[in-house]
Design an enzyme around this catalytic site. Structure first.
Site, PDB file in Angstrom:
ATOM      1  N   ARG A  80      44.165 -20.616  24.149  1.00 60.77           N
ATOM      2  CA  ARG A  80      43.158 -21.451  23.170  1.00 60.77           C
ATOM      3  C   ARG A  80      43.917 -22.635  22.603  1.00 60.77           C
ATOM      4  NH1 ARG A  80      40.478 -18.357  18.898  1.00 60.77           N
ATOM      5  NH2 ARG A  80      38.923 -18.012  20.433  1.00 60.77           N
TER       6      ARG A  80
ATOM      7  N   ASP B  12      32.744  -8.933  17.888  1.00 59.98           N
ATOM      8  CA  ASP B  12      33.988  -9.627  17.566  1.00 59.98           C
ATOM      9  C   ASP B  12      34.241  -9.021  16.111  1.00 59.98           C
ATOM     10  OD1 ASP B  12      36.118 -11.314  17.901  1.00 59.98           O
ATOM     11  OD2 ASP B  12      34.783 -13.289  17.717  1.00 59.98           O
TER      12      ASP B  12
ATOM     13  N   LYS C  50      40.060 -12.371  24.596  1.00 58.33           N
ATOM     14  CA  LYS C  50      39.462 -11.226  24.165  1.00 58.33           C
ATOM     15  C   LYS C  50      37.921 -11.394  24.712  1.00 58.33           C
ATOM     16  CE  LYS C  50      41.119 -10.643  20.172  1.00 58.33           C
ATOM     17  NZ  LYS C  50      41.945 -11.574  20.211  1.00 58.33           N
ATOM     18  N   THR C  51      37.326 -12.674  23.968  1.00 62.01           N
ATOM     19  CA  THR C  51      35.909 -12.871  24.212  1.00 62.01           C
ATOM     20  C   THR C  51      35.676 -12.994  25.793  1.00 62.01           C
ATOM     21  OG1 THR C  51      35.927 -13.834  22.102  1.00 62.01           O
ATOM     22  CG2 THR C  51      34.192 -14.445  23.612  1.00 62.01           C
TER      23      THR C  51
ATOM     24  N   THR D 235      41.699  -8.505  15.949  1.00 55.60           N
ATOM     25  CA  THR D 235      43.056  -8.692  15.791  1.00 55.60           C
ATOM     26  C   THR D 235      43.859  -7.913  15.175  1.00 55.60           C
ATOM     27  OG1 THR D 235      42.333  -9.965  13.921  1.00 55.60           O
ATOM     28  CG2 THR D 235      42.734 -11.305  15.801  1.00 55.60           C
TER      29      THR D 235
HETATM   30  P1  ADP Z   1      39.865 -14.453  21.718  1.00 54.52           P
HETATM   31  O1  ADP Z   1      38.571 -13.802  22.058  1.00 54.52           O
HETATM   32  O2  ADP Z   1      40.981 -13.345  22.229  1.00 54.52           O
HETATM   33  O3  ADP Z   1      40.073 -14.964  20.519  1.00 54.52           O
HETATM   34  P2  ADP Z   1      38.901 -16.194  23.959  1.00 54.52           P
HETATM   35  O4  ADP Z   1      38.363 -15.405  24.974  1.00 54.52           O
HETATM   36  O5  ADP Z   1      37.931 -17.068  23.144  1.00 54.52           O
HETATM   37  O6  ADP Z   1      40.021 -15.624  22.912  1.00 54.52           O
HETATM   38  O7  ADP Z   1      39.954 -17.410  24.548  1.00 54.52           O
HETATM   39  C1  ADP Z   1      40.237 -18.689  24.072  1.00 54.52           C
HETATM   40  C2  ADP Z   1      40.132 -19.759  25.060  1.00 54.52           C
HETATM   41  O8  ADP Z   1      41.318 -19.591  25.791  1.00 54.52           O
HETATM   42  C3  ADP Z   1      39.018 -19.740  26.132  1.00 54.52           C
HETATM   43  O9  ADP Z   1      37.899 -20.621  25.729  1.00 54.52           O
HETATM   44  C4  ADP Z   1      39.423 -19.945  27.420  1.00 54.52           C
HETATM   45  O10 ADP Z   1      39.138 -21.263  27.725  1.00 54.52           O
HETATM   46  C5  ADP Z   1      41.029 -19.857  27.374  1.00 54.52           C
HETATM   47  N1  ADP Z   1      41.447 -18.692  27.877  1.00 54.52           N
HETATM   48  C6  ADP Z   1      41.801 -17.205  27.234  1.00 54.52           C
HETATM   49  N2  ADP Z   1      42.142 -16.493  28.194  1.00 54.52           N
HETATM   50  C7  ADP Z   1      42.384 -17.224  29.565  1.00 54.52           C
HETATM   51  C8  ADP Z   1      43.056 -16.720  30.724  1.00 54.52           C
HETATM   52  N3  ADP Z   1      43.222 -15.725  30.892  1.00 54.52           N
HETATM   53  N4  ADP Z   1      42.827 -17.562  31.484  1.00 54.52           N
HETATM   54  C9  ADP Z   1      42.456 -19.014  31.396  1.00 54.52           C
HETATM   55  N5  ADP Z   1      42.135 -19.383  30.266  1.00 54.52           N
HETATM   56  C10 ADP Z   1      41.738 -18.424  28.989  1.00 54.52           C
END
Ligand code: ADP
Length: 334
Positions: free
Chosen positions: A217, A109, A64-65, A158
Site C-alpha cells: 500500500r 476487517d 489481507k483485504t 493487525t
Molecule cells: P490490508 O487489507 O492488509 O490492509 P490491502 O489488501 O488493502 O491491505 O492492500 C493494500 C493495497 O496494496 C491494495 O490496494 C493493493 O493495491 C496493494 N497490494 C496488496 N497486496 C498486494 C500484492 N500481493 N500484490 C500487488 N499489490 C498488492
C-alpha cells in the site's frame, strides 16, 4: 477511525482499487500463503462445498483485504465487507448473516475490535450455521433459532493476539502475512506504474520499493507522489534520481521512515533518553494515538531493529538512536 497523519497517508486515495490484483496469479509475493489458500479454494470448489473460515493477520497494507476479495472471486461468490467497529449491536450481525446466500463470504476487517456481545453470535454462526436470539421482552420474550446458509467468514486483523481464543479456534485456516521484500515491491511498483501509465525504469522502481517499509500500500502511495513530482518538476519520466528527490521532498528517508516514524524515535530518544518508556506516555508526548503507534509505526521499527519491547516499556537500540542523531550510550543494546 484513525485520523492521525499516518492514517491519512496509509488510507487509500480514490481509484486506488484499480491497482488491486484480481486473481491469485496477479498477487505478488506471500507465496506460501497463496499456495495454501489456492489448494483450499480448489478443493472446496471440487467438492461443491464452501471454503472453511479463514483468518488473515499482519500489519496494515500487506494485502489481507485484497487476498480475501480474490478468494471470493475465485470461489465465484459474493463478498460482503464489514468491520469489527461497524458491527456495533448483535442485530447488525444477525441482519447481515441472515441475508447471506450459500457460499457467500463475510469479510470482517479489524475483527479484533468486535464487541463481546457480537462475537458471541458468531460462535454458533461459524460452527453450526445458526444464530439464537431473544425476541420480545419480559414474560413474552422467546428464543428464536434462526438457521443460516452455509457461509465463509474471513477475518482480518493487525492483532491476532487480541482475538479471544474461542473466536480464534473457529478459524480452520489461519495465515500470517509478512512484510514484502524489495524485489517483490519493485514488482508491485512496476505493475502499478503500467496500470497508471507512468513511465518508470527499474532503478526508479527499486528506489520506491526500498523506501516502502515492506508494504505494497505504501509502495503504491509513494509511486503516486513520485509521479506527481516527476510530472511537475521533470519531464514525467521516473528514474532513481527523480524518485529519490521526490521522496526526500515527501519527508521519506532512505530507509522509508517518514515523519511519524522519526517523531516516534526522536520522542523516545530525547524525551525519554532512549527509554524504557510506556506506550501511553510516548503517544501523549508525540501527540499520536496509541493504536496508530502500535499498529503502524512500531511493527516496522521492531523489524528493522530500531526499537525493542521490554517488560519495562519501549527502548531504542543503538541503531535507532543513531538514525535520529541522538547519543546512543543509553541505548537498549549498548
Ligand atoms: P490490508 O487489507 O492488509 O490492509 P490491502 O489488501 O488493502 O491491505 O492492500 C493494500 C493495497 O496494496 C491494495 O490496494 C493493493 O493495491 C496493494 N497490494 C496488496 N497486496 C498486494 C500484492 N500481493 N500484490 C500487488 N499489490 C498488492
Amino acid at each position: 477511525e484513525m485520523l492521525s497523519e499516518r492514517a491519512s497517508i496509509n488510507s487509500e486515495a480514490p481509484g486506488v482499487n484499480d491497482l488491486r490484483p484480481r486473481r491469485f496469479a496477479e498477487y505478488i509475493g506471500q507465496r506460501q500463503v497463496v499456495n495454501s489458500i489456492q489448494i483450499a479454494v480448489e478443493a472446496a470448489k471440487q467438492r461443491g462445498d464452501t471454503l472453511d473460515h479463514a483468518l488473515f493477520h499482519g500489519p496494515p497494507g500487506l494485502g489481507k483485504t485484497t487476498i480475501s476479495q480474490i478468494i471470493a472471486r475465485e470461489m465465484e461468490t459474493t463478498l460482503v465487507h464489514t468491520s469489527g467497529p461497524a458491527l456495533e449491536r448483535p442485530a447488525d450481525v444477525v441482519g447481515i448473516l441472515s441475508n447471506q446466500k450459500h457460499g457467500d463470504v463475510l469479510f470482517i476487517d479489524e475483527i479484533h475490535r468486535l464487541s463481546h456481545a457480537v462475537e458471541e453470535y458468531l460462535y454458533s454462526a461459524m460452527e453450526d450455521y445458526r444464530v439464537d436470539f431473544i425476541a420480545g421482552a419480559g414474560a413474552f420474550a422467546k428464543t428464536i433459532n434462526l438457521p443460516l446458509q452455509k457461509f465463509t467468514l474471513i477475518g482480518s486483523t493487525t492483532r491476532a493476539g487480541m482475538l479471544s481464543p474461542p473466536l480464534r479456534e473457529r478459524f480452520a485456516l489461519t495465515y500470517h502475512l509478512d512484510y514484502y521484500s524489495v524485489g517483490e515491491l519493485t514488482h508491485v511498483v512496476t505493475r502499478s506504474a503500467s496500470i497508471l501509465s507512468v513511465s518508470i525504469d527499474q532503478p526508479g522502481a527499486k528506489v520506491i520499493a526500498s523506501r516502502s517499509r515492506g508494504t505494497p500500500r505504501i509502495a503504491n502511495n509513494l509511486l503516486r507522489r513520485v509521479r506527481d513530482y516527476a510530472q511537475v518538476r521533470r519531464e514525467g519520466e521516473i528514474d532513481d534520481e527523480v524518485a529519490a528527490e521526490a521522496l526526500h521532498v515527501e519527508g521519506v528517508d532512505e530507509l522509508g521512515l517518514d515523519r511519524l516514524d522519526r517523531l516516534y524515535l526522536e520522542t523516545l530518544a530525547r524525551n525519554y533518553g532512549g527509554g524504557p518508556a510506556g506506550i501511553n506516555a510516548l503517544a501523549a508526548s508525540a501527540n499520536e494515538e496509541v493504536q496508530t503507534l502500535e499498529d503502524v509505526v512500531e511493527p516496522f521499527l521492531l523489524k528493522i531493529g530500531f526499537i525493542m519491547r521490554t517488560p519495562q516499556g519501549r527502548r531504542a537500540t543503538t541503531r535507532g538512536m543513531t538514525h535520529v542523531g541522538a547519543p546512543s550510550d543509553a541505548a537498549a543494546d549498548a
